[in-house]
Design an enzyme around this catalytic site. Structure first.
Site, PDB file in Angstrom:
ATOM      1  N   PHE A 146       0.859  -1.184   0.000  1.00  0.00           N
ATOM      2  CA  PHE A 146       0.000   0.000   0.000  1.00  0.00           C
ATOM      3  C   PHE A 146       0.891   1.228   0.000  1.00  0.00           C
ATOM      4  CE2 PHE A 146      -2.263   3.616   1.599  1.00  0.00           C
ATOM      5  CZ  PHE A 146      -3.416   3.579   0.842  1.00  0.00           C
ATOM      6  N   ASP A 233       9.323   3.108   2.087  1.00  0.00           N
ATOM      7  CA  ASP A 233       8.102   3.862   2.365  1.00  0.00           C
ATOM      8  C   ASP A 233       7.794   3.713   3.852  1.00  0.00           C
ATOM      9  OD1 ASP A 233       5.596   4.883   2.769  1.00  0.00           O
ATOM     10  OD2 ASP A 233       4.679   3.957   1.010  1.00  0.00           O
ATOM     11  N   LYS A 274       2.307  11.266   7.112  1.00  0.00           N
ATOM     12  CA  LYS A 274       1.504  11.042   8.313  1.00  0.00           C
ATOM     13  C   LYS A 274       2.041  11.740   9.574  1.00  0.00           C
ATOM     14  CE  LYS A 274      -1.131   7.191   6.637  1.00  0.00           C
ATOM     15  NZ  LYS A 274      -0.772   6.083   5.773  1.00  0.00           N
TER      16      LYS A 274
HETATM   17  C1  LIG Z   1      -0.970   6.144   4.272  1.00  0.00           C
HETATM   18  C2  LIG Z   1       0.150   5.633   3.446  1.00  0.00           C
HETATM   19  C3  LIG Z   1       0.496   6.227   2.215  1.00  0.00           C
HETATM   20  C4  LIG Z   1      -0.321   7.322   1.584  1.00  0.00           C
HETATM   21  O1  LIG Z   1      -0.428   8.453   2.349  1.00  0.00           O
HETATM   22  P1  LIG Z   1      -1.601   9.529   2.042  1.00  0.00           P
HETATM   23  O2  LIG Z   1      -1.256  10.686   2.909  1.00  0.00           O
HETATM   24  O3  LIG Z   1      -2.884   8.870   2.408  1.00  0.00           O
HETATM   25  O4  LIG Z   1      -1.524   9.830   0.600  1.00  0.00           O
HETATM   26  C5  LIG Z   1       1.607   5.752   1.553  1.00  0.00           C
HETATM   27  N1  LIG Z   1       2.329   4.730   2.037  1.00  0.00           N
HETATM   28  C6  LIG Z   1       2.032   4.124   3.205  1.00  0.00           C
HETATM   29  C7  LIG Z   1       2.881   3.012   3.691  1.00  0.00           C
HETATM   30  C8  LIG Z   1       0.923   4.537   3.927  1.00  0.00           C
HETATM   31  O5  LIG Z   1       0.593   3.913   5.073  1.00  0.00           O
END
Ligand SMILES: *Cc1c(COP(=O)(O)O)cnc(C)c1O
Length: 426
Positions: A146, A233, A274
Site C-alpha cells: 500500500f 516507504d 503522516k
Molecule cells: C498512508 C500511506 C500512504 C499514503 O499516504 P496519504 O497521505 O494517504 O496519501 C503511503 N504509504 C504508506 C505506507 C501509507 O501507510
C-alpha cells in the site's frame, strides 16, 4: 446499532451520505474532539483511539506544542508558494535532514505525493546517473503493497478494489512477493534496467506483516550489489511508531540523535508522511543524499503547498515532540507489553489466533474467513466499550494507539479489548 435516529451522530452521517462521495466505509462514530490518546463523539462519549488516523497522530491528538506552532505560524505567514523563499522551510529542512541523517529533503503534502516524488527521483537518477536507456527503467515493488491512491501508485497495487476500472495503468513496475529474498534476487538478475526497489519495512495496510529478521538488511545489500536504489516507504512505520525513530533502524533505542536507520538498512530514498505533522496538517517529504537528490533541478517537480511555512513550523514541532517525549522508547516498551498481554489472552481464545507487530503497530488475526464480518462486528463491540479500531483486510484488526499513551492507559485498553473479545458472540 447504537446510532439513534435523529441524534447528532445520525444527522452528521446522513449529511455525508447525501453530499459526500462514498469513497470510504467508516465505522459509524462521529467525532468532534481529541486530546492525547482520547477522542470524543458528538454525544460526548469518550474513546481510546486505537487507529491514530493510520499512524498520523503518533504524538497524540491536538498536541499543544504542535498546535501552538501551527497557530503561531498561521497568524504570521501561511503560504508564499515556492516562487519565493520563506523563512521557515530552510529551518525545517535542516532539522529533518539532521534528524534522519540525509543531505536533503524534498517537502510535499500527502504520503502518496511523497511516494510519487520518490518514484520520479528514482527514475531520473536511473537515466542520468546509472545510465539506463530512456523510458526503460523498472522499479521493483511488493505484492500486497500500500503506497497510496494516485493513478501510478494503484497501477502497481494488487488490491482489485483499489485498481479495477482505473486503467490504463502506468508501466515500469515489477511485482514480487514480500519478504522473499530469492524473488528479489531473481528480479534484480533477470532485469537489467532495474532502478529501484520500493518497500514498506512492515506492510501496514496489508495487515501489519512484519518481514523475517534480516530481510530488510539483505534486501538492501542485494540492491547495493546491483546498483539499485533501496526506497523505504516509512509513511506508516516511521517516526517512532514501531519503537524506533524509523522501522529501518536496528535494535538501538534511538537515544542517538543521529539515529536514522542502521547502515545496513538505511534507505537510499526515505519516504515520510503522516506523523511528520503529528496529524495536524498534511506534511510529507522525501529524503536522500546529494548524489541522488541533485538530479532534481528547477521545474522538474513541485507543489504549491509543499514546504509552506505552516507545514515547516509544524514539521519541526512534530519531530521535536517525538524526540523530547521519547516516543520511540515508549512505543517499544508498550508494544512489548501489549503483545505479551494479548498473547496470554489468545492462548485461551478460539476467536483470535495471533497477535503480531512491532512497537505500537500491531494487529490481531480473527479466526474467521476474510470475507466474514466478524472483525467489523468486533470493532463495533469495541466501540461500544470505548475503544476505536478498524479492520484491515477482512479478518485482521490493527491496533495503533497514539504513542503518548501511558502504561496504565495501555493496560486499561488491554482490559477493554480482552473483555470485548471474551464476551463476543458471532
Ligand atoms: C498512508 C500511506 C500512504 C499514503 O499516504 P496519504 O497521505 O494517504 O496519501 C503511503 N504509504 C504508506 C505506507 C501509507 O501507510
Amino acid at each position: 446499532m447504537s446510532i439513534i435516529q435523529g441524534s447528532a451522530s445520525a444527522d452528521a452521517i446522513a449529511l455525508e451520505e447525501k453530499h459526500g462521495a462514498h469513497n470510504y466505509h467508516p465505522l459509524p462514530v462521529v467525532l468532534n474532539k481529541g486530546e492525547g490518546v482520547y477522542v470524543w463523539d458528538v454525544e460526548g462519549k469518550k474513546y481510546y483511539d486505537f487507529l491514530s488516523a493510520y499512524s498520523a497522530v503518533n504524538q497524540g491528538h491536538c498536541h499543544p506544542k504542535i498546535v501552538g506552532a501551527m497557530v503561531n505560524q498561521a497568524q504570521t505567514l501561511t503560504l508564499t508558494s515556492r516562487a519565493f523563499y520563506n523563512d521557515m522551510l530552510g529551518k525545517f529542512e535542516k532539522f529533518a535532514t539532521e534528524t534522519f541523517n540525509y543531505d536533503k529533503l524534498l517537502p510535499m503534502n500527502t504520503g502518496a505525493e511523497a511516494v510519487e516524488t520518490a518514484l520520479k527521483l528514482c527514475r531520473k537518477w536511473a537515466y542520468e546517473v546509472k545510465g539506463i536507456p530512456e523510458n526503460e527503467a523498472e522499479i521493483i515493488v511488493c505484492e500486497n503493497n500500500f503506497h497510496g491512491r494516485t493513478t501510478t501508485i494503484i497501477s502497481f497495487s494488487n488490491d482489485p478494489v483499489a485498481r479495477k476500472n482505473f486503467g490504463p495503468y502506468t508501466s515500469g513496475f515489477i511485482k514480487i512477493e514480500y519478504d522473499n529474498l530469492v524473488a528479489l534476487e531473481a528480479a534484480l538478475e533477470n532485469n537489467k534496467n532495474v532502478a529501484g526497489f520500493l518497500v514498506e519495512p512492515i506492510q501496514g495496510e496489508a495487515g501489519v506483516y512484519v518481514p523475517s529478521e534480516g530481510y530488510l538488511a539483505a534486501a538492501k545489500a542485494l540492491c547495493k550489489k546491483h546498483n539499485v536504489l533501496f526506497i523505504a516507504d516509512e509513511v506508516q512505520t516511521g517516526i517512532a511508531r514501531t519503537g524506533r525513530l524509523l522501522a529501518t533502524c536496528g535494535n538501538c533505542t534511538c537515544a542517538d540523535k543521529n539515529c536514522s536507520g542502521t547502515p545496513e538498512v538505511k534507505a537510499d530514498i526515505l519516504i515520510l508522511g503522516k506523523a511528520l505533522s503529528g496529524g495536524s496538517y498534511p506534511v510529507s517529504g522525501v529524503l536522500a543524499n546529494n548524489d541522488i537528490m541533485n538530479v532534481i533541478t528547477p521545474g522538474n517537480h513541485g507543489s504549491t503547498f509543499g514546504g509552506n511555512p505552516v507545514a515547516a513550523a509544524i514539521g519541526i514541532a512534530a519531530l521535536e515532540v517525538v524526540r523530547d517525549e521519547k516516543l520511540a522508547e515508549n512505543a517499544q516498551v508498550l508494544g512489548e507489553l501489549f503483545r505479551e498481554e494479548l498473547g496470554k489472552f489468545i492462548e485461551t481464545s478460539d476467536l483470535v489466533t495471533l497477535v503480531r507487530g512491532k512497537g505500537l503497530l500491531n494487529a490481531i488475526i480473527i479466526n474467521d474467513t476474510e470475507d466474514s464480518s466478524t472483525a467489523w462486528d468486533i470493532c463495533m463491540a469495541l466501540k461500544e466499550n470505548g475503544l476505536l479500531a478498524k479492520p484491515t483486510h477482512g479478518n485482521i484488526i490493527r491496533f495503533a494507539p497514539p504513542l503518548v499513551m501511558t502504561k496504565e492507559q495501555l493496560l486499561e485498553c488491554v482490559a477493554i479489548i480482552t473483555k470485548t473479545l471474551s464476551e463476543f458472540k458471532k
